[in-house]
Design a protein around this motif. Sequence first.
Motif, mmCIF file in Angstrom:
data_model
loop_
_atom_site.group_PDB
_atom_site.id
_atom_site.type_symbol
_atom_site.label_atom_id
_atom_site.label_comp_id
_atom_site.label_asym_id
_atom_site.label_seq_id
_atom_site.Cartn_x
_atom_site.Cartn_y
_atom_site.Cartn_z
ATOM 1 N N SER A 85 -40.216 42.726 18.487
ATOM 2 C CA SER A 85 -40.810 44.050 18.244
ATOM 3 C C SER A 85 -42.324 44.006 18.393
ATOM 4 O O SER A 85 -42.977 45.039 18.327
ATOM 5 C CB SER A 85 -40.459 44.531 16.835
ATOM 6 O OG SER A 85 -41.174 43.777 15.868
ATOM 7 N N ARG A 86 -42.865 42.815 18.567
ATOM 8 C CA ARG A 86 -44.307 42.549 18.700
ATOM 9 C C ARG A 86 -45.048 42.731 17.385
ATOM 10 O O ARG A 86 -46.278 42.658 17.338
ATOM 11 C CB ARG A 86 -44.938 43.395 19.815
ATOM 12 C CG ARG A 86 -44.361 43.095 21.188
ATOM 13 C CD ARG A 86 -45.219 43.627 22.309
ATOM 14 N NE ARG A 86 -46.552 43.059 22.324
ATOM 15 C CZ ARG A 86 -46.847 41.854 22.785
ATOM 16 N NH1 ARG A 86 -45.902 41.063 23.237
ATOM 17 N NH2 ARG A 86 -48.101 41.428 22.775
ATOM 18 N N TYR A 87 -44.312 42.975 16.298
ATOM 19 C CA TYR A 87 -45.001 43.111 15.013
ATOM 20 C C TYR A 87 -45.655 41.801 14.597
ATOM 21 O O TYR A 87 -46.684 41.793 13.930
ATOM 22 C CB TYR A 87 -44.032 43.598 13.924
ATOM 23 C CG TYR A 87 -44.721 43.778 12.602
ATOM 24 C CD1 TYR A 87 -45.795 44.660 12.487
ATOM 25 C CD2 TYR A 87 -44.334 43.067 11.481
ATOM 26 C CE1 TYR A 87 -46.458 44.816 11.287
ATOM 27 C CE2 TYR A 87 -44.989 43.227 10.278
ATOM 28 C CZ TYR A 87 -46.052 44.102 10.184
ATOM 29 O OH TYR A 87 -46.717 44.250 8.987
ATOM 30 N N TYR A 89 -47.255 39.790 16.423
ATOM 31 C CA TYR A 89 -48.605 39.709 17.009
ATOM 32 C C TYR A 89 -49.578 40.595 16.238
ATOM 33 O O TYR A 89 -50.754 40.288 16.130
ATOM 34 C CB TYR A 89 -48.560 40.078 18.492
ATOM 35 C CG TYR A 89 -47.851 39.029 19.299
ATOM 36 C CD1 TYR A 89 -48.452 37.801 19.553
ATOM 37 C CD2 TYR A 89 -46.557 39.228 19.760
ATOM 38 C CE1 TYR A 89 -47.797 36.814 20.259
ATOM 39 C CE2 TYR A 89 -45.886 38.244 20.469
ATOM 40 C CZ TYR A 89 -46.510 37.038 20.713
ATOM 41 O OH TYR A 89 -45.854 36.053 21.398
ATOM 42 N N LYS A 90 -49.045 41.698 15.728
ATOM 43 C CA LYS A 90 -49.897 42.548 14.889
ATOM 44 C C LYS A 90 -50.322 41.776 13.638
ATOM 45 O O LYS A 90 -51.491 41.806 13.242
ATOM 46 C CB LYS A 90 -49.132 43.821 14.501
ATOM 47 C CG LYS A 90 -49.934 44.792 13.665
ATOM 48 C CD LYS A 90 -51.005 45.470 14.470
ATOM 49 C CE LYS A 90 -51.863 46.393 13.610
ATOM 50 N NZ LYS A 90 -52.908 47.039 14.401
ATOM 51 N N LEU A 91 -49.356 41.073 13.035
ATOM 52 C CA LEU A 91 -49.690 40.269 11.848
ATOM 53 C C LEU A 91 -50.737 39.219 12.189
ATOM 54 O O LEU A 91 -51.591 38.892 11.366
ATOM 55 C CB LEU A 91 -48.427 39.595 11.294
ATOM 56 C CG LEU A 91 -47.454 40.474 10.507
ATOM 57 C CD1 LEU A 91 -46.224 39.669 10.113
ATOM 58 C CD2 LEU A 91 -48.111 41.050 9.261
ATOM 59 N N LEU A 92 -50.665 38.699 13.405
ATOM 60 C CA LEU A 92 -51.608 37.639 13.790
ATOM 61 C C LEU A 92 -53.016 38.168 14.027
ATOM 62 O O LEU A 92 -53.945 37.381 14.186
ATOM 63 C CB LEU A 92 -51.108 36.910 15.049
ATOM 64 C CG LEU A 92 -49.885 36.016 14.840
ATOM 65 C CD1 LEU A 92 -49.459 35.381 16.155
ATOM 66 C CD2 LEU A 92 -50.171 34.934 13.813
ATOM 67 N N THR A 93 -53.187 39.490 14.069
ATOM 68 C CA THR A 93 -54.546 40.028 14.151
ATOM 69 C C THR A 93 -55.156 40.151 12.758
ATOM 70 O O THR A 93 -56.315 40.510 12.618
ATOM 71 C CB THR A 93 -54.584 41.419 14.832
ATOM 72 O OG1 THR A 93 -53.899 42.357 14.009
ATOM 73 C CG2 THR A 93 -53.942 41.375 16.207
ATOM 74 N N ARG B 106 -60.818 37.354 12.182
ATOM 75 C CA ARG B 106 -59.810 38.374 11.869
ATOM 76 C C ARG B 106 -60.163 39.200 10.633
ATOM 77 O O ARG B 106 -59.701 40.323 10.490
ATOM 78 C CB ARG B 106 -58.446 37.708 11.660
ATOM 79 C CG ARG B 106 -57.869 37.176 12.940
ATOM 80 C CD ARG B 106 -56.625 36.407 12.665
ATOM 81 N NE ARG B 106 -56.067 35.822 13.872
ATOM 82 C CZ ARG B 106 -55.056 34.969 13.873
ATOM 83 N NH1 ARG B 106 -54.480 34.616 12.740
ATOM 84 N NH2 ARG B 106 -54.604 34.471 14.995
ATOM 85 N N MET B 113 -53.036 47.237 19.443
ATOM 86 C CA MET B 113 -52.597 46.645 20.705
ATOM 87 C C MET B 113 -51.984 47.676 21.647
ATOM 88 O O MET B 113 -51.501 48.711 21.213
ATOM 89 C CB MET B 113 -51.573 45.542 20.425
ATOM 90 C CG MET B 113 -52.174 44.369 19.679
ATOM 91 S SD MET B 113 -50.973 43.095 19.355
ATOM 92 C CE MET B 113 -49.929 43.892 18.162
ATOM 93 N N GLY B 117 -46.936 47.125 17.891
ATOM 94 C CA GLY B 117 -46.016 46.332 17.085
ATOM 95 C C GLY B 117 -45.995 46.834 15.660
ATOM 96 O O GLY B 117 -46.988 46.678 14.938
#
Lengths: 254, 278
Positions: A85-87, A89-93, B106, B113, B117
């Motif tokens: 879901s690419r979430y 990667y969001k967490l990794l920001t 960060r 993005m 996500g």
Amino acid sequence: MTTATWLLTRRTLIQFPRNPMVLGFSVPPVLMMFVVFGALFESVKRLPGLPTDNYFEYLAPAAVLMTTVPGIANAAVGLASDFQSRYLYKLLTLPVSIGSIVAGRLLADGTRLFIQAGAVLLLAIALGAQIAGGLAGALLILLLGTLFGIVTFGVLTANVALKSQDPQAVQSIFPMAFLLIFLTSAYQTEEQVPSGVLRGVIGLNPTEYVLRAMRDLTLTGFEWHSIALAFAVIVGLGLVGLPLTIRNYRSVYR
Amino acid sequence: MTSFDGERPDHEALLRELVGSEPRRLRSDHGDVIVVEALSKRYPNGTEAVRGVSFGVRSGEVFGILGPNGAGKSTTIGMLGTLVLPSGGRASVAGLDVVAQRREVRRRIGFAMQEVGVDDLATGRELLVLHGRLHGLSRREAARRAALLLELVGLGEHAAARMGDYSGGMKRRVDLASALIHLPQVVFLDEPTEGLDPRARAAIWAALAWLREALGMTIVLTTHYMEEADRLCDRIAIVERGRIVVSGTPQELKRAARAVTLEDAYLHSTGQALEVAA
């Protein structure tokens, strides 16, 4: 536990009831297997060497492992789904380490499995089993089973999730969990296993040492030597799995 | 200010309430807040997405990266946002190296993005509160800001709905709101208004302009929309095949190309039209 790990654990715990399939389908098969296996293999208790007259009592620790070891893979499925879901990667920001994200998933599913394995023990008690270690012994059985699930299959499947980022790849290694448990004295004592080769494999399987401690807590009470050995196995496996997982963290970054 | 629908409350009042306790603390007068030197990225499959780009972004500036699909915009912004590891060169955000000091970077950035996500099982409010808490906000402050931001992006009524039920545009708006929850020093926006209807897009532009003005937020955005770049950006870098072809203010680019519109200036610089996403 860091604040981030706790917040991410809490996130998953809150969401369990929103995914009834996970709660609804994870325990009934184990309960049924426990009852069916208990009935099918009941005659094992007539063979010499089984340390109890109630086969369900002998089988209960294995049923706990049958809940916690395969069940922990749900954490990795969730992790892989977050990739899809690419979430993730969001967490990794955010100022969060991948370690906290993985640990949050494992701890949440560990908590769920601790409770669900408790239901298995309650069924065993309803079927006449007695826990020699009492309530404290029962809680320790659940703790050992949960921790073992996390450091073995939990860590393994989390690494598969990190590398593949695919829930189906995680699900494809589910059968390995059963292999871990079947190659032990889960269903009959080691002495009752006819093949010397199999007995040798059982002796090499770390699951066996955790299972023995759990069985001792069920049948005889607190055997500190076996409990210490079980924790040593869990810590040792954790020490093997941690660097492997950290190495795979890097693969998350493109 | 443009609103998402005609009956929304005063957005400027919401913004004022949001930033009330943080007046202009983000602007710094100490040169470039983003420094990029010979940054490059070669993916394992051999694709050279970014080939030694260098630029600086001043504090409080809105910097746009324009270019066709595959030009290296998202990879560049991904490296600055710590999601993509550079193959060469270096970059710093707020004086912090994007590789060696990833976690510290960060804390100071928000990132929306291109491929949104969100957590489908969470509600919009839960997502924003979680992100605020992970940025170190108290539960109360995170909840306060979440409510204001959701209202601001037109999702106040959907705050308690699971994001699995959100439309694509709603997910993009909640993602953008989550990038702002900690009022970051630098915001990276990768195609922030892609797929939004014109009203929603205009409201996002207005909110970003207001936040930049009120807080001195530095904004780096990639976009396909020429109007967006022209309206929002102080300076623009046009990239093609991983390299910066030309950079300057929108007026400078247009003047240099003797063009009336930014799109004409782009065509003059690169000899091709932007591929506008559907």
